[in-house]
Motif scaffolding. Structure first.
Motif, mmCIF file in Angstrom:
data_model
loop_
_atom_site.group_PDB
_atom_site.id
_atom_site.type_symbol
_atom_site.label_atom_id
_atom_site.label_comp_id
_atom_site.label_asym_id
_atom_site.label_seq_id
_atom_site.Cartn_x
_atom_site.Cartn_y
_atom_site.Cartn_z
ATOM 1 N N ARG A 1 0.826 -1.205 0.000
ATOM 2 C CA ARG A 1 0.000 0.000 0.000
ATOM 3 C C ARG A 1 0.865 1.263 0.000
ATOM 4 N NH1 ARG A 1 -5.202 -1.241 0.729
ATOM 5 N NH2 ARG A 1 -5.688 -3.277 1.665
ATOM 6 N N ALA A 2 1.925 1.237 0.816
ATOM 7 C CA ALA A 2 2.808 2.399 0.887
ATOM 8 C C ALA A 2 3.507 2.644 -0.449
ATOM 9 C CB ALA A 2 3.833 2.197 1.996
ATOM 10 N N ALA A 3 3.950 1.565 -1.086
ATOM 11 C CA ALA A 3 4.655 1.706 -2.354
ATOM 12 C C ALA A 3 3.737 2.223 -3.452
ATOM 13 C CB ALA A 3 5.251 0.366 -2.763
ATOM 14 N N ILE A 4 2.493 1.763 -3.479
ATOM 15 C CA ILE A 4 1.550 2.220 -4.496
ATOM 16 C C ILE A 4 1.256 3.705 -4.335
ATOM 17 C CG2 ILE A 4 -0.847 2.053 -5.278
ATOM 18 C CD1 ILE A 4 -0.695 -0.958 -4.669
ATOM 19 N N SER A 5 1.008 4.113 -3.103
ATOM 20 C CA SER A 5 0.615 5.503 -2.852
ATOM 21 C C SER A 5 1.787 6.466 -2.910
ATOM 22 C CB SER A 5 -0.058 5.615 -1.482
ATOM 23 O OG SER A 5 0.894 5.367 -0.447
ATOM 24 N N GLY A 6 3.005 5.947 -2.704
ATOM 25 C CA GLY A 6 4.175 6.802 -2.681
ATOM 26 C C GLY A 6 4.417 7.453 -1.338
ATOM 27 N N ARG A 7 3.616 7.084 -0.330
ATOM 28 C CA ARG A 7 3.799 7.685 0.994
ATOM 29 C C ARG A 7 5.097 7.245 1.640
ATOM 30 N NH1 ARG A 7 -1.615 6.133 1.394
ATOM 31 N NH2 ARG A 7 -1.031 4.372 2.716
ATOM 32 N N ASP A 8 5.499 5.983 1.347
ATOM 33 C CA ASP A 8 6.733 5.468 1.939
ATOM 34 C C ASP A 8 7.250 4.370 1.022
ATOM 35 O OD1 ASP A 8 7.642 3.836 5.096
ATOM 36 O OD2 ASP A 8 8.838 4.460 3.379
ATOM 37 N N THR B 1 10.528 3.297 1.181
ATOM 38 C CA THR B 1 11.850 2.937 1.695
ATOM 39 C C THR B 1 11.858 1.594 2.403
ATOM 40 O OG1 THR B 1 11.462 4.086 3.787
ATOM 41 C CG2 THR B 1 12.434 5.363 1.984
ATOM 42 N N LYS B 2 10.705 0.933 2.500
ATOM 43 C CA LYS B 2 10.668 -0.354 3.189
ATOM 44 C C LYS B 2 11.397 -1.412 2.376
ATOM 45 C CE LYS B 2 6.478 0.484 5.857
ATOM 46 N NZ LYS B 2 5.183 -0.059 6.297
ATOM 47 N N PRO B 3 11.938 -2.436 3.038
ATOM 48 C CA PRO B 3 12.696 -3.478 2.325
ATOM 49 C C PRO B 3 11.858 -4.091 1.200
ATOM 50 C CG PRO B 3 12.957 -3.711 4.694
ATOM 51 C CD PRO B 3 11.898 -2.651 4.496
ATOM 52 N N GLY B 4 12.526 -4.296 0.082
ATOM 53 C CA GLY B 4 11.871 -4.937 -1.040
ATOM 54 C C GLY B 4 11.295 -3.983 -2.060
ATOM 55 N N PHE B 5 11.350 -2.682 -1.771
ATOM 56 C CA PHE B 5 10.805 -1.716 -2.706
ATOM 57 C C PHE B 5 11.847 -0.632 -2.986
ATOM 58 C CE2 PHE B 5 6.570 -3.261 -2.953
ATOM 59 C CZ PHE B 5 6.359 -3.908 -1.739
ATOM 60 N N ARG B 6 12.040 -0.344 -4.243
ATOM 61 C CA ARG B 6 12.996 0.682 -4.626
ATOM 62 C C ARG B 6 12.394 2.074 -4.450
ATOM 63 N NH1 ARG B 6 13.198 -2.840 -8.875
ATOM 64 N NH2 ARG B 6 12.098 -1.401 -10.238
ATOM 65 N N GLN B 7 13.257 3.051 -4.238
ATOM 66 C CA GLN B 7 12.789 4.426 -4.162
ATOM 67 C C GLN B 7 12.326 4.871 -5.549
ATOM 68 O OE1 GLN B 7 12.705 6.238 -1.284
ATOM 69 N NE2 GLN B 7 11.603 7.830 -2.399
ATOM 70 N N ARG B 8 11.194 5.552 -5.622
ATOM 71 C CA ARG B 8 10.638 5.994 -6.897
ATOM 72 C C ARG B 8 10.461 7.500 -6.894
ATOM 73 N NH1 ARG B 8 8.482 1.190 -6.094
ATOM 74 N NH2 ARG B 8 6.965 1.932 -4.595
ATOM 75 N N ALA B 9 10.689 8.094 -8.025
ATOM 76 C CA ALA B 9 10.393 9.515 -8.165
ATOM 77 C C ALA B 9 8.912 9.673 -8.472
ATOM 78 C CB ALA B 9 11.216 10.121 -9.302
ATOM 79 N N SER B 10 8.273 10.662 -7.873
ATOM 80 C CA SER B 10 6.843 10.876 -8.095
ATOM 81 C C SER B 10 6.608 12.174 -8.835
ATOM 82 C CB SER B 10 6.091 10.894 -6.766
ATOM 83 O OG SER B 10 6.620 11.871 -5.906
#
Length: 294
Positions: A276-283, A285-294
């Protein structure tokens, strides 16, 4: 996966029930139950008759009256009032295959944004060489299958994305799947938009040549909107969409709370909060997800 998705997206509501029911509910049906349902459902007020082709409207009305005029008028049975409530569920099993399904509501989108969201899901997973297919299968060989679809049920509109691959690779599949969805939703390209318009052009014109497809269009419009939409207006509406429209719809899509359904071994199951955090872009930085530019 479909039953689980509706169960989680519409908890304690009729849509969560499988169409064929359960063994105990079927066993409990009586003749009186069937007669009562037949008398309530199979009435004039609850029937839509759609036709297409070289027919005369007055002739069709006459034939329908001759064939169905003996039915009691009755009343149209209202569709259930559904409320989307995002949920999540992991269907654990001991196999070596994993699946992730993401469902987003677009019911509150106006017609223009609904059409833009339709093109977004088409670009991402609506055909054999979609963005998800290219990123997950063609480039990396990670999935057996990935696809997208749209549902319209009782006034609720949903778009869905799904990928299936080896269970041990699901963290990587999840990561790339979300990145691809998010990146395109925020930064659609003119090339993909042009291709999506071409596919919509083909779909609409092929449907015009197919009687059963045209009949479906008519019946669905009446059921869902209470009137038959003009095909030319629909065609022109899709062709008029711009990159700005897609970007706006993409931002709206990512703001919607998704329902998340997964299947596979319980060990290593997806972290729903991180998804959920990765989809929304709120966070991101959790393991398993790369940082994305929004």
């Amino acid at each position: 996966m479909r039953d689980s998705a509706f169960d989680q997206a519409f908890p304690d509501q009729p849509l969560r029930q499988p169409i064929i029911g359960y063994q105990d509910t079927v066993d409990d049906l009586t003749v009186d139950d069937l007669v009562a349902h037949h008398r309530a459902a199979y009435v004039g007020g609850n029937i839509v008759v759609s036709t297409c082709g070289n027919v005369d409207h007055a002739d069709v009305v006459g034939m329908v009256e001759d064939a169905l005029g003996h039915l009691p008028s009755g009343q149209r049975m209202p569709a259930p009032e559904l409320t989307y409530a995002p949920g999540e569920l992991h269907n654990g099993h001991g196999g070596d295959q994993g699946t992730l399904r993401l469902i987003f509501p677009i019911t509150e989108f106006d017609l223009k944004m609904h059409r833009a969201a339709t093109l977004i899901y088409d670009c991402l997973g609506g055909h054999g060489y979609s963005l998800l297919m290219k990123e997950l299968r063609e480039k990396r060989g990670l999935v057996y299958n990935c696809w997208a679809d749209a549902y319209t049920v009782a006034g609720q509109n949903l778009v869905m994305f799904e990928a299936t691959g080896e269970a041990r690779k699901m963290p990587e599949i999840t990561d790339i799947m979300i990145n691809t969805i998010r990146d395109f939703a925020l930064n659609p390209t003119q090339e993909e938009l042009d291709h999506a318009k071409q596919r919509m052009h083909a779909n609409i014109f092929m449907a015009l040549d197919h009687p059963s497809a045209r009949i479906d269009y008519v019946a669905n419009d009446i059921f869902e909107r209470g009137k038959v939409l003009d095909i030319k207006e629909k065609y022109d509406g899709y062709q008029a969409l711009t990159l700005s429209d897609l970007a706006k719809a993409g931002q709206m899509l990512l703001m919607q709370p998704p329902t998340i359904i997964s299947a596979g071994p319980t060990r290593g199951k997806p972290k729903f909060d991180a998804i959920r955090a990765a989809i929304s872009g709120r966070d991101t930085t959790k393991p398993g997800f790369r940082q994305r530019a929004s």
